[in-house]
Design an enzyme around this catalytic site. Sequence first.
Site, PDB file in Angstrom:
ATOM      1  N   ARG A  16       0.534  -1.939  -0.253  1.00  0.00           N
ATOM      2  CA  ARG A  16      -0.333  -0.257  -0.279  1.00  0.00           C
ATOM      3  C   ARG A  16       1.373   1.440  -0.744  1.00  0.00           C
ATOM      4  NH1 ARG A  16      -3.559   0.057   5.370  1.00  0.00           N
ATOM      5  NH2 ARG A  16      -2.254  -1.646   5.895  1.00  0.00           N
ATOM      6  N   LYS A  19      -0.834   4.510  -0.671  1.00  0.00           N
ATOM      7  CA  LYS A  19      -1.832   4.900   0.191  1.00  0.00           C
ATOM      8  C   LYS A  19      -1.419   5.917   0.985  1.00  0.00           C
ATOM      9  CE  LYS A  19      -3.838   3.239   4.153  1.00  0.00           C
ATOM     10  NZ  LYS A  19      -5.700   4.307   3.755  1.00  0.00           N
ATOM     11  N   LYS A 120     -20.024   4.181  -6.618  1.00  0.00           N
ATOM     12  CA  LYS A 120     -19.787   2.442  -7.371  1.00  0.00           C
ATOM     13  C   LYS A 120     -19.279   2.348  -8.801  1.00  0.00           C
ATOM     14  CE  LYS A 120     -19.928   1.732  -3.137  1.00  0.00           C
ATOM     15  NZ  LYS A 120     -19.735   0.033  -2.420  1.00  0.00           N
ATOM     16  N   ASN A 125     -16.491  -2.725  -5.767  1.00  0.00           N
ATOM     17  CA  ASN A 125     -16.977  -1.912  -4.284  1.00  0.00           C
ATOM     18  C   ASN A 125     -15.737  -0.875  -4.642  1.00  0.00           C
ATOM     19  OD1 ASN A 125     -17.407  -1.271  -1.637  1.00  0.00           O
ATOM     20  ND2 ASN A 125     -16.616  -3.308  -0.468  1.00  0.00           N
ATOM     21  N   GLY A 440     -22.898   3.210  13.872  1.00  0.00           N
ATOM     22  CA  GLY A 440     -23.066   1.889  14.478  1.00  0.00           C
ATOM     23  C   GLY A 440     -21.017   2.406  14.628  1.00  0.00           C
ATOM     24  N   TRP A 569     -19.241  -8.296  -0.276  1.00  0.00           N
ATOM     25  CA  TRP A 569     -17.912  -7.387   0.027  1.00  0.00           C
ATOM     26  C   TRP A 569     -16.614  -8.802  -0.034  1.00  0.00           C
ATOM     27  CZ3 TRP A 569     -19.528  -2.348   2.769  1.00  0.00           C
ATOM     28  CH2 TRP A 569     -20.570  -1.670   1.976  1.00  0.00           C
ATOM     29  N   GLU A 673     -28.463   6.225   3.758  1.00  0.00           N
ATOM     30  CA  GLU A 673     -28.605   8.149   3.050  1.00  0.00           C
ATOM     31  C   GLU A 673     -28.987   8.457   2.764  1.00  0.00           C
ATOM     32  OE1 GLU A 673     -24.322   7.103   1.514  1.00  0.00           O
ATOM     33  OE2 GLU A 673     -24.708   9.442  -0.128  1.00  0.00           O
ATOM     34  N   HIS A 702     -19.517  12.267   4.869  1.00  0.00           N
ATOM     35  CA  HIS A 702     -18.144  12.187   3.866  1.00  0.00           C
ATOM     36  C   HIS A 702     -17.088  13.381   3.959  1.00  0.00           C
ATOM     37  CE1 HIS A 702     -20.563   8.594   1.875  1.00  0.00           C
ATOM     38  NE2 HIS A 702     -19.331   8.368   2.462  1.00  0.00           N
ATOM     39  N   CYS A 734     -24.483   7.863   7.238  1.00  0.00           N
ATOM     40  CA  CYS A 734     -23.244   6.255   7.342  1.00  0.00           C
ATOM     41  C   CYS A 734     -22.564   6.315   9.006  1.00  0.00           C
ATOM     42  CB  CYS A 734     -22.851   6.267   6.051  1.00  0.00           C
ATOM     43  SG  CYS A 734     -21.977   4.981   6.060  1.00  0.00           S
TER      44      CYS A 734
HETATM   45  C1  LIG Z   1     -19.169   1.656   3.641  1.00  0.00           C
HETATM   46  N1  LIG Z   1     -17.447   0.687   3.236  1.00  0.00           N
HETATM   47  C2  LIG Z   1     -17.160  -0.305   2.918  1.00  0.00           C
HETATM   48  C3  LIG Z   1     -16.981  -0.730   1.688  1.00  0.00           C
HETATM   49  N2  LIG Z   1     -16.274  -2.407   2.117  1.00  0.00           N
HETATM   50  C4  LIG Z   1     -16.209  -2.755   2.752  1.00  0.00           C
HETATM   51  N3  LIG Z   1     -15.370  -3.996   3.604  1.00  0.00           N
HETATM   52  N4  LIG Z   1     -16.388  -2.344   3.869  1.00  0.00           N
HETATM   53  C5  LIG Z   1     -16.443  -0.928   3.968  1.00  0.00           C
HETATM   54  O1  LIG Z   1     -17.464  -0.402   5.692  1.00  0.00           O
HETATM   55  N5  LIG Z   1     -17.389  -1.035   0.389  1.00  0.00           N
HETATM   56  C6  LIG Z   1     -18.043   1.129   0.813  1.00  0.00           C
HETATM   57  C7  LIG Z   1     -17.590   1.586   1.649  1.00  0.00           C
HETATM   58  C8  LIG Z   1     -15.909   1.658   1.919  1.00  0.00           C
HETATM   59  N6  LIG Z   1     -15.473   2.416   3.028  1.00  0.00           N
HETATM   60  C9  LIG Z   1     -14.609   2.930   3.397  1.00  0.00           C
HETATM   61  C10 LIG Z   1     -14.268   3.303   4.509  1.00  0.00           C
HETATM   62  C11 LIG Z   1     -13.094   3.402   4.710  1.00  0.00           C
HETATM   63  C12 LIG Z   1     -12.213   2.649   4.599  1.00  0.00           C
HETATM   64  C13 LIG Z   1     -10.850   2.970   5.615  1.00  0.00           C
HETATM   65  O2  LIG Z   1     -11.014   3.146   6.156  1.00  0.00           O
HETATM   66  N7  LIG Z   1      -9.981   1.487   5.416  1.00  0.00           N
HETATM   67  C14 LIG Z   1      -8.648   1.867   6.518  1.00  0.00           C
HETATM   68  C15 LIG Z   1      -8.325   0.200   6.273  1.00  0.00           C
HETATM   69  C16 LIG Z   1      -9.510  -0.443   7.943  1.00  0.00           C
HETATM   70  C17 LIG Z   1      -8.834  -1.605   7.894  1.00  0.00           C
HETATM   71  O3  LIG Z   1      -9.063  -2.431   7.942  1.00  0.00           O
HETATM   72  N8  LIG Z   1      -8.344  -1.579   9.153  1.00  0.00           N
HETATM   73  C18 LIG Z   1      -6.754  -2.450   9.871  1.00  0.00           C
HETATM   74  C19 LIG Z   1      -6.086  -2.609   9.277  1.00  0.00           C
HETATM   75  C20 LIG Z   1      -5.214  -1.316   9.640  1.00  0.00           C
HETATM   76  C21 LIG Z   1      -3.555  -0.448   8.914  1.00  0.00           C
HETATM   77  O4  LIG Z   1      -3.968  -0.879   8.072  1.00  0.00           O
HETATM   78  N9  LIG Z   1      -2.985  -0.911  10.224  1.00  0.00           N
HETATM   79  C22 LIG Z   1      -1.415  -0.201   9.756  1.00  0.00           C
HETATM   80  C23 LIG Z   1      -0.970  -0.350  11.280  1.00  0.00           C
HETATM   81  C24 LIG Z   1      -1.338   0.884  12.032  1.00  0.00           C
HETATM   82  C25 LIG Z   1      -0.344   0.865  13.170  1.00  0.00           C
HETATM   83  O5  LIG Z   1      -0.217   0.729  13.838  1.00  0.00           O
HETATM   84  O6  LIG Z   1      -0.221   2.279  13.609  1.00  0.00           O
HETATM   85  C26 LIG Z   1      -1.068  -2.022   8.555  1.00  0.00           C
HETATM   86  O7  LIG Z   1      -0.937  -3.391   8.817  1.00  0.00           O
HETATM   87  O8  LIG Z   1       0.260  -1.505   8.115  1.00  0.00           O
HETATM   88  C27 LIG Z   1      -7.500  -2.322  11.119  1.00  0.00           C
HETATM   89  O9  LIG Z   1      -8.192  -1.187  11.785  1.00  0.00           O
HETATM   90  O10 LIG Z   1      -7.020  -3.354  11.640  1.00  0.00           O
HETATM   91  C28 LIG Z   1      -7.581   1.981   5.209  1.00  0.00           C
HETATM   92  O11 LIG Z   1      -6.907   2.735   5.584  1.00  0.00           O
HETATM   93  O12 LIG Z   1      -7.653   2.168   4.019  1.00  0.00           O
HETATM   94  C29 LIG Z   1     -12.081   1.651   3.690  1.00  0.00           C
HETATM   95  C30 LIG Z   1     -13.760   1.984   2.734  1.00  0.00           C
HETATM   96  N1  LIG Z   2     -22.365  -0.321  11.364  1.00  0.00           N
HETATM   97  C1  LIG Z   2     -21.259   0.363   9.609  1.00  0.00           C
HETATM   98  C2  LIG Z   2     -21.990   0.329   8.951  1.00  0.00           C
HETATM   99  C3  LIG Z   2     -20.673   1.416   7.643  1.00  0.00           C
HETATM  100  S1  LIG Z   2     -22.181   1.331   6.307  1.00  0.00           S
HETATM  101  C4  LIG Z   2     -21.169   1.998  10.015  1.00  0.00           C
HETATM  102  O1  LIG Z   2     -21.252   2.293  10.845  1.00  0.00           O
HETATM  103  O2  LIG Z   2     -19.522   1.852   9.766  1.00  0.00           O
HETATM  104 ZN   LIG Z   3     -23.265   3.445   5.817  1.00  0.00          ZN
END
Ligand SMILES: CN1c2c(nc(N)[nH]c2=O)NC[C@@H]1CNc1ccc(C(=O)N[C@@H](CCC(=O)N[C@@H](CCC(=O)N[C@@H](CCC(=O)O)C(=O)O)C(=O)O)C(=O)O)cc1
Ligand SMILES: N[C@@H](CCS)C(=O)O
Ligand SMILES: [Zn+2]
Length: 768
Positions: A16, A19, A120, A125, A440, A569, A673, A702, A734
């Site tokens: 990543r 990112k 989308k 996704n 949530g 998903w 939403e 958002h 959301c």
């Molecule tokens: C509601 N949405 C979602 C979708 N699909 C899903 N599967 N889930 C969803 O919630 N589709 C539609 C939308 C899309 N929206 C989003 C919103 C936000 C994110 C997001 O914030 N993604 C995070 C990753 C989330 C996650 O899985 N986190 C993990 C791992 C975290 C991480 O990267 N840790 C680091 C170390 C950090 C540290 O040491 O301090 C690592 O491992 O390297 C967790 O919380 O454990 C993102 O960062 O992109 C996605 C879709």
């Molecule tokens: N319970 C989830 C729904 C996201 S669509 C949240 O609050 O993030």
């Molecule tokens: Zn939602």
Amino acid sequence: MITTHNLGYPRMGAQRELKFALEAYWRGDSTLEALRETGAMLRARHWADQAGLDWAPVGDFSFYDHVLDTSAWLGHWPRRVQDWAGDPLDKLFRVARGRTAPQAERQGGAPGVAAAEMTKWFDTNYHYIVPEFDADTTFTLNAEPLLAQWQQAQALGVRGKPVLLGPVTYLALGKAKDGSDPLALLPRLLPAYAQCLERLAAAGATWVQIDEPLLVTDVDERWQHAYNLAYHQLKACRVQILLATYFGALQDNAYLAVNLPVAGLHIDAVRGRDDVAAVLNLLPAHKVLSLGVIDGRNIWATDLNAALDWLEPIAERLGERLWLAPSCSLLHVPVDLRLEDDIDPEVRPWLAFARQKMDELCILAQALNHGRQTVRDALQANAAALAARRSSPRVTQPAVRTALANLTPEMQRRQQPYPVRAQAQRQRLGLPLLPTTTIGSFPQTAEIRHARAEYKAGRLDTAAYEAAMKREIERAVREQEALGIDVLVHGEAERNDMVEYFGEQLEGYVFSRHGWVQSYGSRCVKPPILFGDVRRPHPMTVQWITYAQSLTKRPMKGMLTGPVTMLNWSFVRDDQPREQTCRQLALAIREEVLDLERAGIAVIQIDEPALREGLPLRRAERAAYLQWAVACFQIAANGVRDDTQIHTHMCYSEFNDIIDSIAALDADVITIETSRSDMELLQAFEHFDYPNEIGPGVYDIHSPNIPTRHAIEALLRKAAERIPIDRLWVNPDCGLKTRQWSEVIPALREMVAAAQALRAQEAPNGQR
Ligand SMILES: CN1c2c(nc(N)[nH]c2=O)NC[C@@H]1CNc1ccc(C(=O)N[C@@H](CCC(=O)N[C@@H](CCC(=O)N[C@@H](CCC(=O)O)C(=O)O)C(=O)O)C(=O)O)cc1
Ligand SMILES: N[C@@H](CCS)C(=O)O
Ligand SMILES: [Zn+2]
């Protein structure tokens, strides 16, 4: 000889890298130059990954989104940023992410700017930035960023094939804010495309891939005509066009697609396998046919021997005119399985991520070009892995099969109709008019993510991790109590993701460590891999929710992800119908719902934000999908007592064409939403006379902007014109996981104040 190529590679990098580079730049910790260097490094690495192919894509890389990039090279910026004169990449980020006034002021007083709408990308996704059209929209070619990528590829000796999003799909993906017809812009758009192709030809490109995935949807006569117009105009260009379609079958668009005046046609031979015979018969004798034989939407190793059985006669027939590729861009799969040193060893050989899909492609081409015996070992290893997958006892669990066979229609129905249940629930919960709640999640802070990373790395033990999460839950409860929210949530601190978290606890799933897929911008998800029959070995949320409930007298919502969203998903098995997999998920979630109810939880939310996204791209297939998707939700939700209140939540949904299915879910409350559409989405509920309770989102999560109580009150009044006020709830659009606490608290304060003000006017005794 067969030609191999690829339509697009994941952009984020195996670790990543993109990112982290983007977020560092946005935070102000890095420079544009460093960001561009990361981009160049990733492109070089990704071309190296594709070095075995005859053609690698160029221009598939993006710092944010390829639809936004298309707007950028077409010189088509939303009016609100048109005059902004900074670096083009910054301009792109302004459109994608917006800029709030205070943020802008801090950085020198430039005005704030609203983010563009995001939606989308077909049935994936992945989210794209919606182009904003109006009757006066014009296009001016700005090909420099694309040409820079081309030059980088040339310098590295890459045999490149530039990739452009096609003009007709581009217009179809945009929105005309003034109600004008986007198709009317085609004559203005095509010269920019023609100029771009000329610039690419002048720079040495011979083939250009033009993506037109719209061709796998129902395309009416006007759009069909647009295709003819567009490609007849572009045929004068000095490049050979490979028209790429994907995400489904061409069906009735096959005749149109094969006869467009282009040099080659790519079709999705995974989802559109049934098309291939017809396309082969229709294909003009001079045209290249590219078959997308490797699944670009899933992570399963291809059955190479079966693919060869099917391909050999086609190769015989087409000879040099046959190209092979993945079905679509590999944007939707993780990068490299080789990084997964901890993935379930039994399942690992069954998988192929982007890098491995490149290898598969090379094996197929080698076998077709030089005979199967030249890749005998690889074919044998592939056959052995697939045989092991088919016969694994972990794939088929008799107890799950029996439970599925024992499903009865009664299990889908609540005991009493909604009006009766509503009485029982009102008595039990004693909520005021316009009850307030949230969806949530509360902010997933750096501390929470860090604690989880430490826990997963074994540097934090279970007790310490759980204690840290409990502290977060307590904080969320106390904040909500202080705000005066009526139905509380625990905040989902313990969840990495709303799908992955549940996948991790169910049998039948495995998970990767690095299997990230871009969702939007720098945000990624790591879809869990559903490989076998699904079983819930133990309760998944009960401990967290009952802990949260123990902290407060107010009702605490149980919080679950629904079966259809789990399905849509996750990477799911391809060896049985999706419907069957979804029913297994539904049964597992039903058990959790019933356990929550037994633990005394009176309100249970089952999120289904991906219900609409799973809708097939073809209208004719939608009714069947909706029927089983609704049934699965009902199985999960409807086993509870009358006085247990079921909520569901959906975001990003256009509800008009599925409102009867939404009603059939029979959730007591649905939160949706609506704030960005100014409550317009409620029209569907009003016209349908939706019978149950609704929480139309009253502010856009958002955006970091804090809504005012007056704005929220106005939205609620608007909602009350459409929905009886005693069936309205008050909540954000959301979950709040991507926001900061410093944004969430003032925003919710305004939300509660708006509800209280309206309540005081409409029900002076406070009751419903
Ligand atoms: C509601 N949405 C979602 C979708 N699909 C899903 N599967 N889930 C969803 O919630 N589709 C539609 C939308 C899309 N929206 C989003 C919103 C936000 C994110 C997001 O914030 N993604 C995070 C990753 C989330 C996650 O899985 N986190 C993990 C791992 C975290 C991480 O990267 N840790 C680091 C170390 C950090 C540290 O040491 O301090 C690592 O491992 O390297 C967790 O919380 O454990 C993102 O960062 O992109 C996605 C879709
Ligand atoms: N319970 C989830 C729904 C996201 S669509 C949240 O609050 O993030
Ligand atoms: Zn939602």
